[in-house]
Design a protein around this motif. Structure first.
Motif, PDB file in Angstrom:
ATOM      1  N   ARG A   1     -26.068  28.699  -0.993  1.00  0.00           N
ATOM      2  CA  ARG A   1     -25.509  29.734  -1.866  1.00  0.00           C
ATOM      3  C   ARG A   1     -25.528  31.096  -1.178  1.00  0.00           C
ATOM      4  O   ARG A   1     -24.571  31.879  -1.296  1.00  0.00           O
ATOM      5  CB  ARG A   1     -26.294  29.778  -3.176  1.00  0.00           C
ATOM      6  N   VAL A   2     -26.584  31.388  -0.450  1.00  0.00           N
ATOM      7  CA  VAL A   2     -26.634  32.635   0.297  1.00  0.00           C
ATOM      8  C   VAL A   2     -25.575  32.627   1.393  1.00  0.00           C
ATOM      9  O   VAL A   2     -24.874  33.625   1.613  1.00  0.00           O
ATOM     10  CB  VAL A   2     -28.040  32.848   0.900  1.00  0.00           C
ATOM     11  N   TRP A   3     -25.414  31.501   2.073  1.00  0.00           N
ATOM     12  CA  TRP A   3     -24.428  31.384   3.152  1.00  0.00           C
ATOM     13  C   TRP A   3     -23.014  31.601   2.619  1.00  0.00           C
ATOM     14  O   TRP A   3     -22.183  32.238   3.279  1.00  0.00           O
ATOM     15  CB  TRP A   3     -24.571  30.029   3.826  1.00  0.00           C
ATOM     16  N   GLN A   4     -22.734  31.124   1.427  1.00  0.00           N
ATOM     17  CA  GLN A   4     -21.419  31.355   0.826  1.00  0.00           C
ATOM     18  C   GLN A   4     -21.165  32.851   0.628  1.00  0.00           C
ATOM     19  O   GLN A   4     -20.056  33.338   0.885  1.00  0.00           O
ATOM     20  CB  GLN A   4     -21.318  30.622  -0.514  1.00  0.00           C
ATOM     21  N   LEU A   5     -22.181  33.572   0.183  1.00  0.00           N
ATOM     22  CA  LEU A   5     -22.028  35.018   0.008  1.00  0.00           C
ATOM     23  C   LEU A   5     -21.783  35.720   1.338  1.00  0.00           C
ATOM     24  O   LEU A   5     -20.953  36.630   1.432  1.00  0.00           O
ATOM     25  CB  LEU A   5     -23.280  35.602  -0.634  1.00  0.00           C
ATOM     26  N   VAL A   6     -22.510  35.317   2.369  1.00  0.00           N
ATOM     27  CA  VAL A   6     -22.339  35.927   3.686  1.00  0.00           C
ATOM     28  C   VAL A   6     -20.921  35.684   4.199  1.00  0.00           C
ATOM     29  O   VAL A   6     -20.271  36.592   4.741  1.00  0.00           O
ATOM     30  CB  VAL A   6     -23.385  35.389   4.676  1.00  0.00           C
ATOM     31  N   GLN A   7     -20.417  34.474   4.019  1.00  0.00           N
ATOM     32  CA  GLN A   7     -19.056  34.172   4.458  1.00  0.00           C
ATOM     33  C   GLN A   7     -18.029  34.990   3.683  1.00  0.00           C
ATOM     34  O   GLN A   7     -17.047  35.482   4.260  1.00  0.00           O
ATOM     35  CB  GLN A   7     -18.789  32.674   4.278  1.00  0.00           C
ATOM     36  N   GLN A   8     -18.246  35.154   2.396  1.00  0.00           N
ATOM     37  CA  GLN A   8     -17.330  35.966   1.589  1.00  0.00           C
ATOM     38  C   GLN A   8     -17.335  37.415   2.057  1.00  0.00           C
ATOM     39  O   GLN A   8     -16.285  38.067   2.125  1.00  0.00           O
ATOM     40  CB  GLN A   8     -17.725  35.887   0.114  1.00  0.00           C
ATOM     41  N   ALA A   9     -18.515  37.930   2.404  1.00  0.00           N
ATOM     42  CA  ALA A   9     -18.618  39.303   2.890  1.00  0.00           C
ATOM     43  C   ALA A   9     -17.892  39.468   4.210  1.00  0.00           C
ATOM     44  O   ALA A   9     -17.246  40.495   4.460  1.00  0.00           O
ATOM     45  CB  ALA A   9     -20.089  39.698   3.041  1.00  0.00           C
ATOM     46  N   GLN A  10     -17.961  38.449   5.072  1.00  0.00           N
ATOM     47  CA  GLN A  10     -17.274  38.515   6.361  1.00  0.00           C
ATOM     48  C   GLN A  10     -15.762  38.532   6.173  1.00  0.00           C
ATOM     49  O   GLN A  10     -15.050  39.319   6.801  1.00  0.00           O
ATOM     50  CB  GLN A  10     -17.678  37.342   7.240  1.00  0.00           C
TER      51      GLN A  10
ATOM     52  N   LYS B   1     -25.039  29.062   9.445  1.00  0.00           N
ATOM     53  CA  LYS B   1     -26.133  29.216   8.498  1.00  0.00           C
ATOM     54  C   LYS B   1     -27.455  29.448   9.223  1.00  0.00           C
ATOM     55  O   LYS B   1     -28.294  30.227   8.774  1.00  0.00           O
ATOM     56  CB  LYS B   1     -26.215  27.983   7.589  1.00  0.00           C
ATOM     57  N   GLU B   2     -27.639  28.780  10.357  1.00  0.00           N
ATOM     58  CA  GLU B   2     -28.871  28.968  11.114  1.00  0.00           C
ATOM     59  C   GLU B   2     -28.966  30.394  11.664  1.00  0.00           C
ATOM     60  O   GLU B   2     -30.050  31.002  11.660  1.00  0.00           O
ATOM     61  CB  GLU B   2     -28.956  27.958  12.260  1.00  0.00           C
ATOM     62  N   GLU B   3     -27.849  30.929  12.127  1.00  0.00           N
ATOM     63  CA  GLU B   3     -27.852  32.325  12.580  1.00  0.00           C
ATOM     64  C   GLU B   3     -28.188  33.274  11.432  1.00  0.00           C
ATOM     65  O   GLU B   3     -28.851  34.291  11.628  1.00  0.00           O
ATOM     66  CB  GLU B   3     -26.489  32.694  13.183  1.00  0.00           C
ATOM     67  N   MET B   4     -27.736  32.942  10.246  1.00  0.00           N
ATOM     68  CA  MET B   4     -28.060  33.748   9.069  1.00  0.00           C
ATOM     69  C   MET B   4     -29.573  33.761   8.828  1.00  0.00           C
ATOM     70  O   MET B   4     -30.167  34.821   8.585  1.00  0.00           O
ATOM     71  CB  MET B   4     -27.342  33.194   7.844  1.00  0.00           C
ATOM     72  N   LEU B   5     -30.197  32.598   8.905  1.00  0.00           N
ATOM     73  CA  LEU B   5     -31.639  32.504   8.697  1.00  0.00           C
ATOM     74  C   LEU B   5     -32.395  33.288   9.760  1.00  0.00           C
ATOM     75  O   LEU B   5     -33.372  33.994   9.457  1.00  0.00           O
ATOM     76  CB  LEU B   5     -32.076  31.039   8.697  1.00  0.00           C
TER      77      LEU B   5
END
Length: 370
Positions: free
Chosen positions: A87-96, A119-123
């Motif tokens: 769910r966090v990764w989805q938000l990051v992708q939307q922001a990009q 997702k791993e880079e996000m973490l």
């Protein structure tokens, strides 16, 4: 000639804009329906915190790879909960996607911000914020300061500050729910309920010794900056006009009873303005919407976190405000994640013309302790 740290400020403005729009979008998707009882490890407010910290650190690290970062969150929860991480990764992708679209709409030659590619880079980006040392260049952030009031659709702040050897040099703080006309930021009130329902609020920024500015946050960028003039923002000079800003009553371990006694000793109503977010208190002071903020702990064992104060304090001092601990010392940001009571015992923040009288009242009240 551009001011020192002008490039850092330009990037800070962009990443705080992106994080402000992200958090406000999450809030609107909830239609203000989330309550304090729903906050848990997979709550929407937690998702906003994680996603905002990820994009802030990722974008800054891409430009300043040697810099360190300090944030409130770590990725431990996300590594243990794949659903939450998704769910966090989805938000990051939307922001990009949103940032790329905004860059395409602008003609200023800005490249897209660098967000995590996986997702791993996000973490990993989130975990860069677990730095414990504040030596050298350190970006301090609080992606959602005022979690409780964010959840109810009231005031919160998206905070970023560059410390260099523990000294605040750059500040950018987004206030996505603050209803304010940047072209006329005087004689205003800051209130939990005075929310920008249709826009994205405002962003305040400063470079040390260069003054402070306020801009509108637009969906696609930022409005033109307006310099904050302390003389036009200053509150009343008479004791009876002093506005003491306070946290929600009974929701703090600070000595609110003594805060009240100080205010009453100066003939002021207490509380004047009530705001939960610590950084929003500094915003209210900077804008001249309030005059005095006290933090009187019961003893020196109490500490506070650096991310609750870094940036907001720079904004206030850049418009002439005074911030000292109870013993008259400057606030020291060089001792790690916490501002410790044995280093800085409490805080007094006031408009300059009333600091001495407030300080005297504080000392008189504290002298009564047994």
């Amino acid at each position: 000639m551009p001011a020192e740290y002008s490039e850092e400020l330009a990037l800070a403005l962009r990443v705080v804009h992106a994080a402000s729009v992200l958090t406000k979008s999450v809030l609107r998707s909830l239609q203000n329906s989330v309550s304090a009882e729903t906050k848990a490890d997979d709550s929407p407010v937690t998702i906003a915190d994680f996603a905002a910290q990820a994009i802030i650190i990722s974008a800054l690290h891409a430009v300043y790879p040697a810099d360190a970062f300090l944030g409130e969150e770590s990725a431990d929860q996300l590594r243990e909960d794949e659903g939450l991480a998704d769910r966090v990764w989805q938000l990051v992708q939307q922001a990009q996607i949103s940032d790329v679209q905004h860059v395409q709409q602008r003609e200023n030659g800005h490249a897209s911000l660098i967000f995590p590619a996986t997702k791993e880079e996000m973490l990993d980006a989130i975990d860069r914020g677990t730095n414990a040392q504040l030596k050298g260049r350190v970006w301090v952030m609080d992606p959602v300061d005022g979690t409780a009031t964010f959840m109810t659709g009231n005031q919160y702040a998206v905070c970023l500050c560059l410390l260099v050897d523990g000294v605040q040099q750059v500040a950018a703080i987004g206030c996505p729910n603050l209803r304010l006309d940047p072209k006329n930021p005087v004689n205003l009130k800051v209130h939990e309920e005075l929310v920008d329902e249709t826009g994205f609020g405002v962003l305040l920024s400063a470079i040390r010794d260069e003054g402070a500015h306020v801009r509108s946050i637009l969906s696609h960028g930022l409005g033109e900056p307006s310099k904050l003039d302390f003389r036009s923002n200053a509150g009343g000079n008479d004791d009876k006009d002093l506005d003491f800003i306070e946290s929600t009553l009974g929701k703090t371990s600070l000595s609110q009873a003594e805060h009240k006694t100080v205010a009453e000793a100066l003939g002021a109503k207490w509380p004047g303005t009530v705001i939960w977010s610590q950084q929003m208190k500094y915003i209210a002071l900077t804008l001249g919407a309030t005059d005095v903020m006290l933090r009187l702990p019961l003893d020196k064992s109490r500490y506070t976190h650096v991310w609750d104060h870094a940036g907001g304090q720079l904004l206030f001092t850049e418009v002439g405000g005074i911030i000292k601990d109870i013993n008259g010392g400057s606030i020291d940001f060089s001792h790690g994640r916490r501002i410790l009571g044995d280093k800085n015992y409490g805080m007094i923040a006031t408009q300059p013309e009333v600091f001495d009288k407030v300080n005297e009242a504080v000392k008189a009240v504290l002298a009564r302790r047994t």
